[in-house]
Scaffold this active site. Structure first.
Site, PDB file in Angstrom:
ATOM      1  N   GLU A 275       0.819  -1.213   0.000  1.00  0.00           N
ATOM      2  CA  GLU A 275       0.000   0.000   0.000  1.00  0.00           C
ATOM      3  C   GLU A 275       0.854   1.266   0.000  1.00  0.00           C
ATOM      4  O   GLU A 275       0.629   2.191   0.775  1.00  0.00           O
ATOM      5  CB  GLU A 275      -0.950  -0.002   1.196  1.00  0.00           C
ATOM      6  CG  GLU A 275      -1.908  -1.183   1.177  1.00  0.00           C
ATOM      7  CD  GLU A 275      -2.978  -1.135   2.252  1.00  0.00           C
ATOM      8  OE1 GLU A 275      -2.703  -0.625   3.337  1.00  0.00           O
ATOM      9  OE2 GLU A 275      -4.089  -1.615   1.981  1.00  0.00           O
ATOM     10  N   ASP A 349      -8.479  -8.822   3.719  1.00  0.00           N
ATOM     11  CA  ASP A 349      -8.274  -7.763   4.707  1.00  0.00           C
ATOM     12  C   ASP A 349      -9.372  -7.707   5.757  1.00  0.00           C
ATOM     13  O   ASP A 349     -10.257  -6.856   5.671  1.00  0.00           O
ATOM     14  CB  ASP A 349      -8.205  -6.407   3.964  1.00  0.00           C
ATOM     15  CG  ASP A 349      -7.661  -5.305   4.841  1.00  0.00           C
ATOM     16  OD1 ASP A 349      -7.109  -5.628   5.899  1.00  0.00           O
ATOM     17  OD2 ASP A 349      -7.776  -4.128   4.448  1.00  0.00           O
ATOM     18  N   GLU A 377     -12.815  -2.389  11.801  1.00  0.00           N
ATOM     19  CA  GLU A 377     -12.834  -1.577  10.584  1.00  0.00           C
ATOM     20  C   GLU A 377     -13.954  -1.971   9.626  1.00  0.00           C
ATOM     21  O   GLU A 377     -14.635  -1.109   9.073  1.00  0.00           O
ATOM     22  CB  GLU A 377     -11.474  -1.724   9.895  1.00  0.00           C
ATOM     23  CG  GLU A 377     -11.377  -1.010   8.567  1.00  0.00           C
ATOM     24  CD  GLU A 377      -9.997  -1.171   7.916  1.00  0.00           C
ATOM     25  OE1 GLU A 377      -9.097  -1.751   8.554  1.00  0.00           O
ATOM     26  OE2 GLU A 377      -9.836  -0.704   6.776  1.00  0.00           O
TER      27      GLU A 377
HETATM   28  C1  BDP Z   1      -6.236  -2.063   6.015  1.00  0.00           C
HETATM   29  C2  BDP Z   1      -6.527  -0.691   6.499  1.00  0.00           C
HETATM   30  C3  BDP Z   1      -5.377   0.252   6.412  1.00  0.00           C
HETATM   31  C4  BDP Z   1      -4.140  -0.411   6.980  1.00  0.00           C
HETATM   32  C5  BDP Z   1      -3.884  -1.722   6.287  1.00  0.00           C
HETATM   33  C6  BDP Z   1      -2.756  -2.525   6.886  1.00  0.00           C
HETATM   34  O1  BDP Z   1      -7.612  -0.179   5.740  1.00  0.00           O
HETATM   35  O2  BDP Z   1      -5.728   1.420   7.100  1.00  0.00           O
HETATM   36  O3  BDP Z   1      -3.028   0.418   6.862  1.00  0.00           O
HETATM   37  O4  BDP Z   1      -4.999  -2.535   6.380  1.00  0.00           O
HETATM   38  O5  BDP Z   1      -3.052  -3.527   7.535  1.00  0.00           O
HETATM   39  O6  BDP Z   1      -7.148  -2.896   6.664  1.00  0.00           O
HETATM   40  O7  BDP Z   1      -1.599  -2.199   6.721  1.00  0.00           O
END
Ligand code: BDP
Length: 685
Positions: A275, A349, A377
């Site tokens: 990401e 996720d 989340e």
């Molecule tokens: C996702 C989230 C994000 C996190 C990412 C992570 O949306 O905010 O940074 O995972 O785990 O669930 O690095």
């Protein structure tokens, strides 16, 4: 009058609030605990004794001065039945109770366990109970930024007051440490995985040392998320290449500096090449090369590196669910012995339901640790009551079949399957500075369940729910039974009204709150809900069979075999693995579309039931916690309906099918749902 009426409370006391026991139990306990003594006198043993006194007082069993009765002794022993953090509690009919441990921390854990038994009404007169944590590193991951904002936090600002640290040490730190110690949590990563280099500068190391000082007596070590490019950003180097000797030297020096301030520093957590975060792949080095370089820097001090496997790349066209496995599985055997690869429970996720991550069982030569998300989340954030004990346990009990039947994820994580000594479980914390810590009273149960499962991954989520309920609301059977009845099916209800039959990631963009299965315009394909459900006029679901992305081949052959056929796929994961026509016949004989609608309906109906069940507890619960939970359930009821209606309106616009008879039309048209937006939803970075 009901037996137990708790008094007006805001939830700050968590599960440690323990109210006075019913009279007979109270006097039995008082008799049992007339004298309290310890043969160990270090800081942690002193805390253990103080906790015992405090806990007994809370339960209404303050030892009578000079009274006749039993003695509870805290004692350090050499006992081979327990490990260094374990405890052994014996209570003999002659009134002698001994809480024994090899180390002082075991005494503290033993005291908390004894108090848990007392608060839940367990018999205490004769006991012979040995318990040791099955997982070595039981760690909370705070996604807390240095400005106090918590990424995916729904319970207020960060508890870490970086601005006023190190001079001002908030009392919250001790309260927090105590709550964690009561569960056996022994590590805390204080900063967000999307890390800033600033955390590694001298002033912040001093601040961290102050926190470490507050947590240490409670058996908790601090860790830091490390930003990969810190050597460039704060070290003035030209590169962050892990094979560059100057880079390795920088991390060694940085580690030495941290350990000089915090001798028991735990180590680093790293989100790399994920990401948009930098990482070793930017230099054409592997995750193992990156992790091992860092691991070498902390090794002389006994530290570890927790290297996250949550990776997927915008330029990789392959199924997102496959990418972590593809990156990491070939590296099995290459990681240093003080590296743990931290794997999320599922391959996408933290969805309301995901199949277990295929890396579990597929990297026998690597220390694999679990990452759960305690903060919700994708599961209703602070207002939906969705108990996660069942979600955690479902993953832990999943059978990877890696070494035949019974090769559960729990056995991978506790190290027994492949003989690993360095083991861990991480939970992304749901903790903030709100009075109730977790955004709602019931979200506290998820923190609790995480801690208990990290200690013993085999515990049943129902046992945990009952324990939590008894300690949080008092041990009256009516309360404990009803609260448990509300909690146990609650996460399945959310699956039903959000993502039935294996759907995933259809939440609103960015904040991930509420339904948005129609979103299709975002730059990266895997950011769009349509990528995950692939609904069209003919059918719905992500084909991960050999005809599709073949993600199923990442599982052990007996599992892959089952998943290759929709008929032998667990229906709860059906659309995760298969793209099926709308008229596909489900096991109960109904067509897929009407089955989906019935799941949405069932989810909404379950929330309505939860409301009635909660209302029945009004006479037993203090006003404040009763009213807050009641209000939140009303939000959940309304939003479950929103989820159901919006999802149905959208999928109907794609498949043009009628609703099964008896199912109501959505309250609004699709455009209305599309227009709902939540610009200020919390926790969204
Ligand atoms: C996702 C989230 C994000 C996190 C990412 C992570 O949306 O905010 O940074 O995972 O785990 O669930 O690095």
């Amino acid at each position: 009058m009901p037996q137990t009426v708790a008094h007006a409370e805001d939830g700050h006391e968590l599960w440690l609030r323990a109210s006075p026991l019913p009279a007979p139990q109270r006097s039995a306990l008082r008799h049992q605990a007339t004298r309290l003594q310890t043969t160990a006198h270090g800081p942690t043993a002193r805390l253990a004794l103080a906790e015992l006194q405090r806990g007994l007082a809370r339960l209404g069993a303050t030892p009578a001065r000079g009274g006749k009765g039993g003695t509870i002794t805290l004692e350090l022993v050499q006992d081979s039945r327990i490990n260094d953090e374990g405890f052994h509690i014996t209570a003999r009919p002659d009134g002698q109770t001994v809480i024994a441990a090899r180390r002082e921390i075991g005494l503290l854990y033993g005291v908390f366990h004894y108090l848990r038994l007392a608060a839940t009404g367990a018999p205490l007169a004769t006991l012979d109970l040995a318990s040791s944590p099955r997982v070595q590193l039981r760690v909370l991951n705070h996604w807390d930024n240095l400005d106090g904002v918590v990424e995916r936090g729904y319970s207020g600002r960060s508890i870490w007051d970086w601005w006023r640290l190190p001079d001002w040490r908030d009392t919250l730190y001790t309260e927090y440490a105590r709550a964690n110690a009561s569960l056996g949590i022994n590590g805390v990563v204080v900063n967000n995985v999307n890390a800033k280099s600033t955390s590694l500068t001298a002033p912040y190391i001093a601040k961290l040392a102050a926190i470490a000082g507050e947590l240490r007596p409670w058996g908790i070590r601090v860790y830091l998320s490390a930003r990969w490019t810190a050597p460039m950003e704060i070290g003035g180097l030209k590169s962050a290449d892990p094979l560059d000797p100057a880079v390795a030297a920088w991390w060694r020096a940085k580690s030495d500096e941290i350990y000089a301030a915090i001798p028991d520093f735990g180590g680093f957590l790293v989100k790399a090449n994920s990401e948009g975060q930098p990482g070793p792949q930017d230099y054409r080095r592997s995750h193992a090369e990156g992790a091992n370089m860092l691991a070498a820097a902390v090794k002389p001090h006994g530290g570890v590196v927790m290297w996250r496997a949550f990776v997927y790349a915008h330029d990789n066209p392959d199924d997102r669910a496959k990418q972590a496995y593809n990156d990491f599985q070939p590296l099995d055997g290459q990681f240093a012995d003080n590296v743990l690869v931290q794997v999320k429970n599922g391959a996408i996720d933290f969805q309301p339901r995901e199949p277990f991550h295929p890396l579990f069982g597929a990297m026998p030569k690597t220390n694999l640790m679990m990452e759960f998300q305690i903060t919700k989340e994708y599961v209703g954030q602070s207002t939906h009551l969705t108990y996660l004990g069942t979600l955690f346990s479902e993953t832990l009990q999943a059978d990877t079949q890696a070494k035949g039947t019974g090769s559960t994820v729990a056995k991978v994580v506790d190290g027994t399957l492949d003989g690993h000594r360095l083991t861990g479980m991480a939970g992304v914390a749901n903790i903030g500075a709100d009075r109730d810590w977790s955004g709602s009273i019931f979200n506290q149960a998820d923190w609790y369940a995480f801690g208990r499962l990290a200690w013993d991954p085999e515990l049943s989520p129902e046992t945990i729910a009952r324990e939590w309920a008894a300690q949080t609301f008092g041990p009256a059977p009516k309360v404990v039974n009803t609260v448990t009845t509300i909690m146990m099916p609650s996460r399945e209800a959310a699956v039903d009204y959000m993502t039935p039959l294996g759907l995933a990631h259809v939440m609103g963009t960015g904040h991930h709150y509420g339904p948005a299965p129609w979103v299709s315009h975002l730059a990266r394909p895997e950011w769009n809900p349509v990528y995950y459900h692939k609904a069209d006029a003919q059918g719905i679901g992500f084909d991960r069979s050999a005809k599709g992305s073949n993600a199923i081949s990442q599982y052990a052959p007996p599992i892959a075999q089952k998943l290759s056929d929709p008929a032998t796929t667990d229906e709860r994961q059906l659309l995760w693995f298969h793209h099926l026509p709308w008229d596909y016949r489900l096991k109960n004989g109904e067509a897929l579309w009407s089955g989906m609608v019935h799941h949405y309906d069932a989810g909404v109906a379950q929330v309505a039931r939860m409301q009635v069940q909660w209302d029945s507890l009004q006479p037993y619960i203090d006003k404040e916690r009763f009213a807050k939970t009641q209000a939140f359930l009303a939000i959940q009821r309304r939003e479950a309906q929103w989820w159901r209606d919006a999802s149905i309106a959208y999928f109907q616009s794609v498949n043009h099918l009628d609703l099964p008879s008896g199912s109501a039309k959505p309250a609004h048209d699709l455009d209305w749902y599309k227009e709902q937006n939540l610009p200020y939803a919390p926790g969204n970075p």
